[in-house]
Design an enzyme around this catalytic site. Sequence first.
Site, PDB file in Angstrom:
ATOM      1  N   TYR A   1       1.138  -0.947  -0.064  1.00  0.00           N
ATOM      2  CA  TYR A   1       0.149   0.439   0.032  1.00  0.00           C
ATOM      3  C   TYR A   1       1.010   0.998   0.125  1.00  0.00           C
ATOM      4  O   TYR A   1       1.833   1.391   0.795  1.00  0.00           O
ATOM      5  CB  TYR A   1      -1.002   0.156   0.904  1.00  0.00           C
ATOM      6  CG  TYR A   1      -1.819   1.451   1.824  1.00  0.00           C
ATOM      7  CD1 TYR A   1      -2.766   1.228   1.447  1.00  0.00           C
ATOM      8  CD2 TYR A   1      -0.463   2.361   2.149  1.00  0.00           C
ATOM      9  CE1 TYR A   1      -3.603   2.485   1.278  1.00  0.00           C
ATOM     10  CE2 TYR A   1      -1.764   3.759   2.017  1.00  0.00           C
ATOM     11  CZ  TYR A   1      -3.283   3.889   1.348  1.00  0.00           C
ATOM     12  OH  TYR A   1      -3.425   4.669   2.012  1.00  0.00           O
TER      13      TYR A   1
ATOM     14  N   GLU B   1      -3.733   7.277  -4.336  1.00  0.00           N
ATOM     15  CA  GLU B   1      -3.633   6.084  -3.566  1.00  0.00           C
ATOM     16  C   GLU B   1      -3.255   5.126  -4.157  1.00  0.00           C
ATOM     17  O   GLU B   1      -4.176   4.756  -5.302  1.00  0.00           O
ATOM     18  CB  GLU B   1      -4.903   6.338  -2.933  1.00  0.00           C
ATOM     19  CG  GLU B   1      -4.544   4.929  -1.569  1.00  0.00           C
ATOM     20  CD  GLU B   1      -5.707   4.725  -0.950  1.00  0.00           C
ATOM     21  OE1 GLU B   1      -5.932   4.762   1.113  1.00  0.00           O
ATOM     22  OE2 GLU B   1      -6.633   3.953  -1.195  1.00  0.00           O
TER      23      GLU B   1
END
Length: 380
Positions: free
Chosen positions: A101, A190
């Site tokens: 991530y 993101e």
Amino acid sequence: MDLYEYQGKQLFARFGIPVSEGRVAESPEAAKAAAAELDGPVVVKAQVLTGGRGKAGGIKLAATPDEAEARARDILGLDIRGHRVRTLWIEKASDIEREYYLSLTFDRSAKKPLYMFTTQGGVDIEEVAATSAEALVRLHVDPLEGFHPWQARRLVYAAGVSDPGEQKQIAAIVASLYEAFVACDAMLCEINPLIVTPEGEVRALDSKFTVDDNALYRQPEIAEMRDTEAADPLETLAREKHVTYVKLDGEVGVLGNGAGLSMSTVDVVTFAGGRPANFCDLGGGGDAQGVVDALSVITRDPQVRAIFFNIFGGITRCDEVARGILQALSEMTIDLPIVVRLDGTNAEEGRQILADAAAPNLHVEPTMLEAARRAVELAS
Ligand code: GDP
Ligand code: MN
């Protein structure tokens, strides 16, 4: 302004962040053709402006063009948390060894962009933050100094990435992400998951890209990406009426004056055991037209079972708001129970005006908490 995954990936690619090849498709036939062009297994991905599409059945692998067509037929029209799927992104399927991530967001309290990186990707990042906070590496960038390559290395080492090939690729992506973030006036970029393939290649498999609305005037190309059809119809109506409104998922329609009080109102409804149906800020005014406009938006939501007016009179006087509420009720038929809490300037006059009106569905409560409890009770 939120971008679709495929739009975010277009921007990523422009800044050198590796993404998989893909095509937009709006019909099962187009999905089939896209899969044929991509020549190999694909993943069929719902393009909606909400996360968790995988869990909602909006992301499916397909081995052949025929399968892609069938999966597209399943996914098109699907309702993912109130977002109807009208567009698909057909992408060359990736083999996944690991899911990481990486995000860059604007941290308002620090007034600086903030990187977050963890090797525990793929899942909800909130979950990682809650269950293994130490695995989430955070690093601010001073906007005046800009990004330094050591910051990318710090992120990669602190998260425990040990393979030199991965380290190098991720560091390059971290640097490119900063460039994309700044150049596009982003508030959030993101990548979840950032994958490592069995061959050791690192690639962005998803994108969440939010651009600052206030910067759209100088981002004409991004402004063009806005999909007006996909916007929530209630939020579109609210925008037309200049009402600050955000749709939520509960039963108690909420209306406050001022953004801070409206936020607190949402919280107190939750605290009282209910679920707010929306956030709505009446603004500084509270004149009859403002109340009518706000009520017309809130009551358009079929989930709303009770309405909670939370007004603190500062410059706005409570007697004016009370008259506004009554005038609104005379102009439109609302059968839903309405709970009103008035406090501050001329609160007593305001309460008296409402009491004198003796409308059967109007309930006046003295405090915010009591009013919230009443509204929650009436909504259940
Ligand atoms: P989200 O659920 O909205 O966050 O959508 P994502 O694009 O992140 O996809 C969700 C999950 O689907 C990913 O975490 C992957 O596990 C899986 N997925 C997506 N694309 C691929 C792919 O190309 N190959 C494989 N094997 N899995 C994929
Ligand atoms: Mn994702």
